[in-house]
Design a protein around this motif. Structure first.
Motif, short mmCIF file in Angstrom:
data_model
loop_
_atom_site.label_atom_id
_atom_site.label_comp_id
_atom_site.label_asym_id
_atom_site.label_seq_id
_atom_site.Cartn_x
_atom_site.Cartn_y
_atom_site.Cartn_z
N ASN A 207 0.85 -1.19 0.04
CA ASN A 207 -0.09 0.03 0.00
C ASN A 207 0.85 1.42 0.19
N CYS A 208 1.79 0.96 -0.89
CA CYS A 208 2.93 2.35 -0.68
C CYS A 208 2.93 3.08 -2.30
N PRO A 209 2.45 4.27 -2.54
CA PRO A 209 2.85 4.90 -3.74
C PRO A 209 4.22 5.42 -3.95
N HIS A 210 4.50 6.28 -4.90
CA HIS A 210 5.66 6.68 -5.20
C HIS A 210 6.18 7.87 -4.19
N PRO A 211 5.18 9.08 -4.08
CA PRO A 211 5.71 10.21 -3.26
C PRO A 211 6.09 10.03 -2.01
N ILE A 212 7.12 10.24 -1.47
CA ILE A 212 7.47 10.16 0.07
C ILE A 212 6.51 10.74 0.81
N GLU A 213 5.96 11.89 0.44
CA GLU A 213 4.84 12.31 1.36
C GLU A 213 3.57 11.60 1.68
N LYS A 214 3.56 10.74 0.76
CA LYS A 214 2.17 9.87 0.76
C LYS A 214 2.51 8.22 1.07
N VAL A 215 3.68 8.05 1.89
CA VAL A 215 4.22 6.79 2.18
C VAL A 215 4.00 6.75 3.70
N ASN A 216 3.78 5.61 4.19
CA ASN A 216 3.61 5.27 5.84
C ASN A 216 4.86 5.53 6.34
N SER A 217 5.02 6.68 6.96
CA SER A 217 6.68 6.96 7.59
C SER A 217 7.05 6.10 8.59
N GLN A 218 6.19 5.37 9.39
CA GLN A 218 6.71 4.73 10.42
C GLN A 218 7.07 3.14 9.66
N MET A 219 6.30 2.79 8.75
CA MET A 219 6.75 1.51 8.07
C MET A 219 8.08 1.86 7.62
N ILE A 220 8.33 2.80 6.84
CA ILE A 220 9.80 3.15 6.37
C ILE A 220 10.91 3.10 7.32
N ALA A 221 10.53 3.78 8.45
CA ALA A 221 11.39 3.99 9.50
C ALA A 221 11.70 2.76 10.26
N ASP A 222 10.82 2.02 10.44
CA ASP A 222 11.06 0.62 10.96
C ASP A 222 12.03 -0.06 10.02
N SER A 223 11.74 -0.21 8.73
CA SER A 223 12.79 -0.84 7.76
C SER A 223 13.90 -0.33 7.82
N ILE A 224 13.94 1.10 8.00
CA ILE A 224 15.64 1.53 8.02
C ILE A 224 16.32 0.91 9.28
N GLU A 225 15.63 1.30 10.52
CA GLU A 225 16.26 0.75 11.69
C GLU A 225 16.73 -0.65 11.62
N GLN A 226 15.58 -1.69 11.21
CA GLN A 226 16.02 -3.12 11.12
C GLN A 226 17.19 -3.22 10.08
N PHE A 227 17.19 -2.44 8.90
CA PHE A 227 18.56 -2.88 8.06
C PHE A 227 19.75 -2.14 8.70
N LEU A 228 19.65 -1.08 9.52
CA LEU A 228 21.05 -0.40 10.00
C LEU A 228 21.42 -1.27 11.26
N GLY A 229 20.39 -1.95 11.95
CA GLY A 229 20.81 -2.90 12.93
C GLY A 229 20.94 -1.82 14.19
#
Length: 229
Positions: A207-229
């Motif tokens: 459920n994620c379109p292209h514009p960064i303003e329209k994405v679920n920021s918490q979902m992206i932040a969780d992914s970033i944190e998981q990736f960076l460890g």
């Protein structure tokens, strides 16, 4: 214990303000560095035109000026392309790179099609709210920025900086993120480049379109944190 540096790089026609929502979820755990690329946002000016190589050089200068020895990077769309292109030249500047919605496969026809969407007069006529948004980010320079970004895309279509062959030489850990509703970047091209990586990961967001303003920021932040460890 000091926080890790995390550099957030905005996309085409964007600015550091594109990450206002995302920073709410990341600021407590990371030392966030959120620059405007030259010609964008607070560094907006008409000046001369630019190509992708100019933005890559600008990112290298940003690292140097802020004395960033090595950092994790999250690049949205164009920002991801800039980071990966600099990593080809100066991999020692990076720890890990995560992208979201970064178009990796460029050719002349695709670039021509993308650039046609950046006609400022048509934007004002058909999507006036987007025109107001761009004016808020870049002041009156937004019209010039649209034209110059279109030219940058055409140059990239003719002479892409990234290929599946050269991206395979990057030894860093890289995660390509893509929204399942992204209408600018295909899963096919993202998968093809992901498979070329030495240490690559691919994540598709629901459920994620292209514009960064329209994405679920918490979902992206969780992914970033998981990736960076």
């Amino acid at each position: 214990m000091s926080k890790q540096n995390l550099v957030l790089l905005h996309g085409a026609l964007g600015s550091s303000r594109s990450f206002d929502d995302l920073t709410n979820y990341l600021s407590s755990n990371y030392n966030l560095i959120i620059p405007d690329f030259k010609w964008h946002g607070c560094r907006s000016n008409e000046g001369h035109g630019f190509i992708m190589k100019d933005l890559v050089d600008d990112l290298e200068a940003i690292f140097q000026n802020q004395n960033i020895q090595s950092a994790n990077v999250f690049g949205f769309s164009m920002g991801g392309y800039v980071a990966l292109s600099l990593a080809l030249k100066k991999p020692e500047l990076f720890k890990k790179i995560m992208t979201l919605g970064t178009k990796l496969d460029w050719n002349p026809q695709q670039a021509e099609n993308e650039s046609k969407m950046l006609n400022a007069e048509k934007i004002q006529e058909k999507v006036p709210q987007f025109a107001k948004h761009l004016q808020a980010l870049h002041a009156e320079n937004w019209i010039h920025l649209c034209a110059q970004t279109g030219q940058m895309m055409k140059e990239l279509g003719n002479r892409p900086l990234l290929t599946k062959d050269n991206i395979a030489t990057i030894e860093l850990k890289i995660r390509f993120g893509l929204g399942d509703q992204d209408n600018m970047v295909s899963l096919e091209e993202t998968t093809a480049f992901y498979k070329a990586l030495q240490h690559g990961e691919l994540q598709v967001f629901p459920n994620c379109p292209h514009p960064i303003e329209k994405v679920n920021s918490q979902m992206i932040a969780d992914s970033i944190e998981q990736f960076l460890g």
